[in-house]
Each structure stands twice: as C-alpha cells, then as structure tokens.
Scaffold this motif. Sequence first.
Motif, PDB file in Angstrom:
ATOM      1  N   ALA A   1       0.830  -1.186   0.000  1.00 35.18           N
ATOM      2  CA  ALA A   1       0.000   0.000   0.000  1.00 35.18           C
ATOM      3  C   ALA A   1       0.872   1.246   0.000  1.00 35.18           C
ATOM      4  O   ALA A   1       1.956   1.264   0.569  1.00 35.18           O
ATOM      5  CB  ALA A   1      -0.910   0.002   1.225  1.00 35.18           C
ATOM      6  N   VAL A   2       0.390   2.288  -0.641  1.00 35.80           N
ATOM      7  CA  VAL A   2       1.153   3.528  -0.733  1.00 35.80           C
ATOM      8  C   VAL A   2       1.498   4.057   0.650  1.00 35.80           C
ATOM      9  O   VAL A   2       2.619   4.479   0.922  1.00 35.80           O
ATOM     10  CB  VAL A   2       0.363   4.590  -1.530  1.00 35.80           C
ATOM     11  N   THR A   3       0.528   4.032   1.568  1.00 31.99           N
ATOM     12  CA  THR A   3       0.762   4.544   2.919  1.00 31.99           C
ATOM     13  C   THR A   3       1.843   3.746   3.622  1.00 31.99           C
ATOM     14  O   THR A   3       2.721   4.305   4.289  1.00 31.99           O
ATOM     15  CB  THR A   3      -0.538   4.496   3.744  1.00 31.99           C
ATOM     16  N   ASP A   4       1.791   2.424   3.500  1.00 34.00           N
ATOM     17  CA  ASP A   4       2.794   1.576   4.139  1.00 34.00           C
ATOM     18  C   ASP A   4       4.193   1.898   3.619  1.00 34.00           C
ATOM     19  O   ASP A   4       5.134   2.090   4.390  1.00 34.00           O
ATOM     20  CB  ASP A   4       2.494   0.095   3.873  1.00 34.00           C
ATOM     21  N   ALA A   5       4.334   1.946   2.296  1.00 31.27           N
ATOM     22  CA  ALA A   5       5.650   2.166   1.693  1.00 31.27           C
ATOM     23  C   ALA A   5       6.183   3.552   2.029  1.00 31.27           C
ATOM     24  O   ALA A   5       7.347   3.720   2.376  1.00 31.27           O
ATOM     25  CB  ALA A   5       5.565   1.975   0.182  1.00 31.27           C
ATOM     26  N   GLU A   6       5.328   4.564   1.940  1.00 31.65           N
ATOM     27  CA  GLU A   6       5.767   5.928   2.224  1.00 31.65           C
ATOM     28  C   GLU A   6       6.189   6.086   3.674  1.00 31.65           C
ATOM     29  O   GLU A   6       7.186   6.746   3.984  1.00 31.65           O
ATOM     30  CB  GLU A   6       4.632   6.908   1.888  1.00 31.65           C
ATOM     31  N   SER A   7       5.457   5.455   4.587  1.00 34.46           N
ATOM     32  CA  SER A   7       5.730   5.653   6.011  1.00 34.46           C
ATOM     33  C   SER A   7       7.033   5.022   6.464  1.00 34.46           C
ATOM     34  O   SER A   7       7.539   5.349   7.547  1.00 34.46           O
ATOM     35  CB  SER A   7       4.577   5.087   6.852  1.00 34.46           C
ATOM     36  N   VAL A   8       7.589   4.118   5.663  1.00 32.28           N
ATOM     37  CA  VAL A   8       8.837   3.458   6.044  1.00 32.28           C
ATOM     38  C   VAL A   8       9.983   3.826   5.102  1.00 32.28           C
ATOM     39  O   VAL A   8      11.082   3.311   5.222  1.00 32.28           O
ATOM     40  CB  VAL A   8       8.636   1.931   6.088  1.00 32.28           C
ATOM     41  N   SER A   9       9.726   4.756   4.178  1.00 32.97           N
ATOM     42  CA  SER A   9      10.770   5.162   3.241  1.00 32.97           C
ATOM     43  C   SER A   9      11.899   5.858   3.986  1.00 32.97           C
ATOM     44  O   SER A   9      11.712   6.443   5.052  1.00 32.97           O
ATOM     45  CB  SER A   9      10.190   6.103   2.180  1.00 32.97           C
ATOM     46  N   MET A  10      13.092   5.813   3.410  1.00 32.63           N
ATOM     47  CA  MET A  10      14.231   6.483   4.026  1.00 32.63           C
ATOM     48  C   MET A  10      13.955   7.974   4.170  1.00 32.63           C
ATOM     49  O   MET A  10      14.288   8.591   5.187  1.00 32.63           O
ATOM     50  CB  MET A  10      15.485   6.256   3.190  1.00 32.63           C
ATOM     51  N   ALA A  11      13.340   8.567   3.155  1.00 35.66           N
ATOM     52  CA  ALA A  11      13.060   9.999   3.197  1.00 35.66           C
ATOM     53  C   ALA A  11      12.110  10.345   4.337  1.00 35.66           C
ATOM     54  O   ALA A  11      12.304  11.341   5.039  1.00 35.66           O
ATOM     55  CB  ALA A  11      12.481  10.455   1.863  1.00 35.66           C
ATOM     56  N   MET A  12      11.072   9.533   4.536  1.00 33.18           N
ATOM     57  CA  MET A  12      10.138   9.801   5.623  1.00 33.18           C
ATOM     58  C   MET A  12      10.799   9.610   6.981  1.00 33.18           C
ATOM     59  O   MET A  12      10.596  10.409   7.916  1.00 33.18           O
ATOM     60  CB  MET A  12       8.908   8.892   5.505  1.00 33.18           C
ATOM     61  N   LEU A  13      11.608   8.573   7.126  1.00 39.02           N
ATOM     62  CA  LEU A  13      12.284   8.343   8.403  1.00 39.02           C
ATOM     63  C   LEU A  13      13.231   9.492   8.736  1.00 39.02           C
ATOM     64  O   LEU A  13      13.416   9.833   9.907  1.00 39.02           O
ATOM     65  CB  LEU A  13      13.038   7.012   8.376  1.00 39.02           C
TER      66      LEU A  13
END
Length: 305
Positions: free
Chosen positions: A99-111
């Motif tokens: 899911a987009v939310t799952d992937a975005e929330s764990v991306s290096m950029a988000m972290l």
Amino acid sequence: MTRPPDADEQVFHRHRNLLFSVAYRILGSAADAEDAVQDAWIRWSSADRAQVADPKAYLARIVSNLAVQRLRSARQQRETYVGPWLPEPVLTDGDAVDAVTDAESVSMAMLVVLETLSPLERAVFVLREVFDFSHAEIAAAVERSEAAVRQTAHRAREHVRRQRPRFTADRSQQRGVTERFLAAATGGDLNTLLELLSPDVTLWTDGGGKVRQALRPIRGAETVAGWFAAIGTVTYQGVQPHDMRAVLVEINGAPGLVFSGVGRVVATVCFDLDADGRITTIHTVANPDKLHAVADGTTHHLATR
C-alpha cells in the motif's frame, strides 16, 4: 517430543511483525527495534495477562513506550554523530509493504523527516497516522492525556506535511529509474545520470566516522552525477572496481541498490523522486554498523496491519 508454544507465546508471535514495524518507524534502527521487541516479550511474559482485554493494543503500548525511551537515549548519541545520521536500512517485502501509505511511512526519506520530531511527537505520529490507533489508545501508550495527544498529533502532522509533500512515485516508475541509474553509474554514463537527476538533487552519505564519506550533503546534479559516475573507475572502501557488485533490491518499501564486494556489503543507496520522475534526494548508508540488517539478508514485513 517438542512442547507446543503456549497460548500467550502464540499471541505475542502473532503480533511480532506489527511490534517491529511500530518500533522501527519510531527508532529508525532495526537493531534497536529488535531490542525493543525483545524487551516487550520479557514484559509480556511477566505480565498478568488475565487482565489484558486487548493483547494487540497492550503489546503496542509496551513496545511504543520502550521505543520512546530508547529514542530519547539514542538522541544524545546522534547529536555527536560524525556526518549526517541516516536511518538503518532494511530489506522489505513488496507484497507486505504494498500500500502507498505503508511504503511511504517506512521510506528512508520519511524516516529522515521523522528524525526532526521529538521522541513523543514521533511516537504519536507513527501510532496515529501510520497505524491508525485512536487518541485514547495512544494516550495510554505514551502516558499522556488524550487532549495532550491530540495537540501533539496535530503539531507532528503539520510538521511532516511541511517537510514531506504528499507525493509517492509509482512503483514501476521507481524501479525503472533505479535500473537506469544503476546501469549509468556502473557504466560511467554521465549524460544519463544528469538526465535522471533533478538539477537541485541532494546526496546524503552516512559513514558514521567508520568509513570515509562526505560529512555534508552534496548538492547539484553535476556534482552528484560525477560522484556516482566514478564508481566503475575508483577503489571504494578497499574494494577494487572489478570486485564491486551492485544489485537492485527493495529497501524500505521501494527499489534501491546494495553495493558489495570481497564478501561484505559496503553501501546501500535509496532514491526519492519528484512528480516528473527525476531523482531529488539520494540517501547512501555506508556505516558498517548500520548494514547488518541488509548483510544478513533478512526480509522485514513492515505492513501496518
């Protein structure tokens, strides 16, 4: 005869992936997240579980509290870190982090953005925005009033929105750009690298003082392209060009690169794209202390459900 695990152990292992997912997003470190999950198991084992009405919420509360404590302690070390501090990369499963939310929330950029929040704000944001816990559940987890949690959640959400615009590239587009970047970098194709990079691209490198890396961000397409075009011509961390291998894998929910040679992983590379599909940010982790999770080949399931 092997004794089957008791019901309480089965309950814990049923939620173990979720607990790691929560702890990793709060801490940005796979090693620290594993420690937090192990500590949660110890507390779960000694708790009066007859009084636990909702094991999932109870375990999430324990691991969140433990993660916040660890993050507060880790912050002091990160303040004296040599060069940029980047999250510890992990290999992920595309099916689990789809899911987009799952992937975005764990991306290096988000972290990286979450690192700019206070430990409390980070925990509240992760539990509310990523895992959809209620304000009441979060209040119990972080030991604050529900009103305080609502204020913290709003403050954290607005901060993240300012730092991280809501855009996530299509997975096939991400993979295509990553494949082209890999071919261009290993082939020394400067022109293609310049095509792939945004003019104001920024490269962040994390060596932690353990290996030689840039101590400040490198900005601009020409400089960044030159950095990567040299991969096939210079010795990197003691690895000769002909011994260097690069493979495309999924890192933190998106296509990324793992560079290795002479029996060890030497770096991971992750990309952030803009709406036009050009690379705006590159995060390179070369600190060997942060490459264990990738080197051991463990795939982490970081879905939020």
